[in-house]
Design a protein around this motif. Structure first.
Motif, PDB file in Angstrom:
ATOM      1  N   GLN A 116      -9.497  -4.507  -1.259  1.00  0.00           N
ATOM      2  CA  GLN A 116      -8.153  -4.907  -1.683  1.00  0.00           C
ATOM      3  C   GLN A 116      -7.877  -6.340  -1.232  1.00  0.00           C
ATOM      4  OE1 GLN A 116      -7.024  -2.897  -4.092  1.00  0.00           O
ATOM      5  NE2 GLN A 116      -5.039  -2.554  -3.124  1.00  0.00           N
ATOM      6  N   LYS A 117      -8.261  -6.643  -0.006  1.00  0.00           N
ATOM      7  CA  LYS A 117      -8.000  -7.986   0.542  1.00  0.00           C
ATOM      8  C   LYS A 117      -8.807  -9.062  -0.171  1.00  0.00           C
ATOM      9  CE  LYS A 117      -6.604  -6.392   5.069  1.00  0.00           C
ATOM     10  NZ  LYS A 117      -6.946  -6.235   6.474  1.00  0.00           N
ATOM     11  N   THR A 118     -10.012  -8.698  -0.629  1.00  0.00           N
ATOM     12  CA  THR A 118     -10.853  -9.699  -1.294  1.00  0.00           C
ATOM     13  C   THR A 118     -10.664  -9.701  -2.807  1.00  0.00           C
ATOM     14  OG1 THR A 118     -12.729  -8.155  -1.403  1.00  0.00           O
ATOM     15  CG2 THR A 118     -12.619  -9.643   0.510  1.00  0.00           C
ATOM     16  N   GLY A 119      -9.812  -8.813  -3.322  1.00  0.00           N
ATOM     17  CA  GLY A 119      -9.509  -8.787  -4.744  1.00  0.00           C
ATOM     18  C   GLY A 119     -10.568  -8.113  -5.611  1.00  0.00           C
ATOM     19  N   GLU A 120     -11.419  -7.332  -5.006  1.00  0.00           N
ATOM     20  CA  GLU A 120     -12.461  -6.630  -5.773  1.00  0.00           C
ATOM     21  C   GLU A 120     -11.900  -5.277  -6.220  1.00  0.00           C
ATOM     22  OE1 GLU A 120     -16.574  -7.170  -4.149  1.00  0.00           O
ATOM     23  OE2 GLU A 120     -15.445  -7.999  -2.458  1.00  0.00           O
ATOM     24  N   LYS A 121     -11.194  -5.305  -7.337  1.00  0.00           N
ATOM     25  CA  LYS A 121     -10.443  -4.145  -7.796  1.00  0.00           C
ATOM     26  C   LYS A 121     -11.324  -2.951  -8.172  1.00  0.00           C
ATOM     27  CE  LYS A 121      -6.703  -7.023  -9.482  1.00  0.00           C
ATOM     28  NZ  LYS A 121      -5.538  -6.764  -8.747  1.00  0.00           N
ATOM     29  N   GLU A 122     -12.466  -3.188  -8.811  1.00  0.00           N
ATOM     30  CA  GLU A 122     -13.341  -2.075  -9.217  1.00  0.00           C
ATOM     31  C   GLU A 122     -13.913  -1.351  -7.995  1.00  0.00           C
ATOM     32  OE1 GLU A 122     -16.325  -3.398 -11.941  1.00  0.00           O
ATOM     33  OE2 GLU A 122     -14.848  -4.214 -13.332  1.00  0.00           O
ATOM     34  N   LYS A 123     -14.359  -2.121  -7.032  1.00  0.00           N
ATOM     35  CA  LYS A 123     -14.904  -1.509  -5.815  1.00  0.00           C
ATOM     36  C   LYS A 123     -13.806  -0.790  -5.040  1.00  0.00           C
ATOM     37  CE  LYS A 123     -18.800  -4.651  -5.202  1.00  0.00           C
ATOM     38  NZ  LYS A 123     -19.431  -5.646  -4.328  1.00  0.00           N
ATOM     39  N   ALA A 124     -12.625  -1.377  -5.017  1.00  0.00           N
ATOM     40  CA  ALA A 124     -11.492  -0.742  -4.334  1.00  0.00           C
ATOM     41  C   ALA A 124     -11.145   0.578  -5.017  1.00  0.00           C
ATOM     42  CB  ALA A 124     -10.288  -1.679  -4.318  1.00  0.00           C
ATOM     43  N   ALA A 125     -11.166   0.591  -6.343  1.00  0.00           N
ATOM     44  CA  ALA A 125     -10.846   1.812  -7.091  1.00  0.00           C
ATOM     45  C   ALA A 125     -11.877   2.910  -6.799  1.00  0.00           C
ATOM     46  CB  ALA A 125     -10.789   1.515  -8.583  1.00  0.00           C
ATOM     47  N   ALA A 126     -13.149   2.533  -6.685  1.00  0.00           N
ATOM     48  CA  ALA A 126     -14.197   3.519  -6.370  1.00  0.00           C
ATOM     49  C   ALA A 126     -13.970   4.119  -4.982  1.00  0.00           C
ATOM     50  CB  ALA A 126     -15.568   2.872  -6.457  1.00  0.00           C
ATOM     51  N   GLN A 127     -13.572   3.294  -4.026  1.00  0.00           N
ATOM     52  CA  GLN A 127     -13.311   3.786  -2.671  1.00  0.00           C
ATOM     53  C   GLN A 127     -12.052   4.649  -2.638  1.00  0.00           C
ATOM     54  OE1 GLN A 127     -15.539   3.590  -0.235  1.00  0.00           O
ATOM     55  NE2 GLN A 127     -16.804   2.496  -1.721  1.00  0.00           N
ATOM     56  N   LYS A 128     -11.072   4.281  -3.443  1.00  0.00           N
ATOM     57  CA  LYS A 128      -9.839   5.074  -3.531  1.00  0.00           C
ATOM     58  C   LYS A 128     -10.153   6.471  -4.061  1.00  0.00           C
ATOM     59  CE  LYS A 128      -5.324   5.552  -3.626  1.00  0.00           C
ATOM     60  NZ  LYS A 128      -4.767   6.284  -2.508  1.00  0.00           N
TER      61      LYS A 128
END
Length: 139
Positions: free
Chosen positions: A103-115
């Motif tokens: 989230q902090k680095t703006g990597e939305k796809e990776k953040a969504a996978a972790q979510k």
């Protein structure tokens, strides 16, 4: 030369003593290594108990609770009580840390996978302590 004539076996006895001393020291080294590895192997199969994990959660030490759960899983050991849910919490904790970083680095796809991983593991939690800890990580 006079000393050799008076004690002809002394030189031979000294050689035998040196050899025996070397053999004994070698055996001592081998036994020390064997003891070290036996203790290390015994320690590596130690199961982190449920009560220790709960105490870590109560202290707010989520990394320690997750670490203990992961150690049990990796080592394939089981504690007296079922700690399966701590494995879910460990996966949740890891995913929440990665989610925050992405989230902090703006990597939305990776953040969504972790979510998604977080949500899956949160749904598996039934123990109040673990749910409370997971909720605090969400905030």
């Amino acid at each position: 030369m006079n000393k050799q004539k008076r004690n002809p076996g002394r030189r031979q006895k000294t050689s035998v003593i040196r050899i025996l001393t070397g053999v004994l020291l070698g055996l001592l080294v081998i036994l020390s290594f064997a003891l070290f590895f036996a203790v290390a192997e015994r320690r590596s199969t130690y199961a982190n108990e449920y009560s220790y994990m709960i105490r870590a959660l109560e202290r707010g030490d989520y990394p320690e609770a997750a670490k203990m759960a992961m150690e049990n899983e990796v080592q394939g050991v089981k504690s007296k009580e079922d700690t399966t849910e701590f494995g879910y919490f460990a996966a949740y904790y890891e995913a929440s840390m990665l989610y925050s970083a992405y989230q902090k680095t703006g990597e939305k796809e990776k953040a969504a996978a972790q979510k998604k991983i977080m949500d899956e593991n949160y749904g598996r939690l039934t123990e109040a302590e673990l749910i409370r800890a997971a909720d605090q990580l969400r905030d």
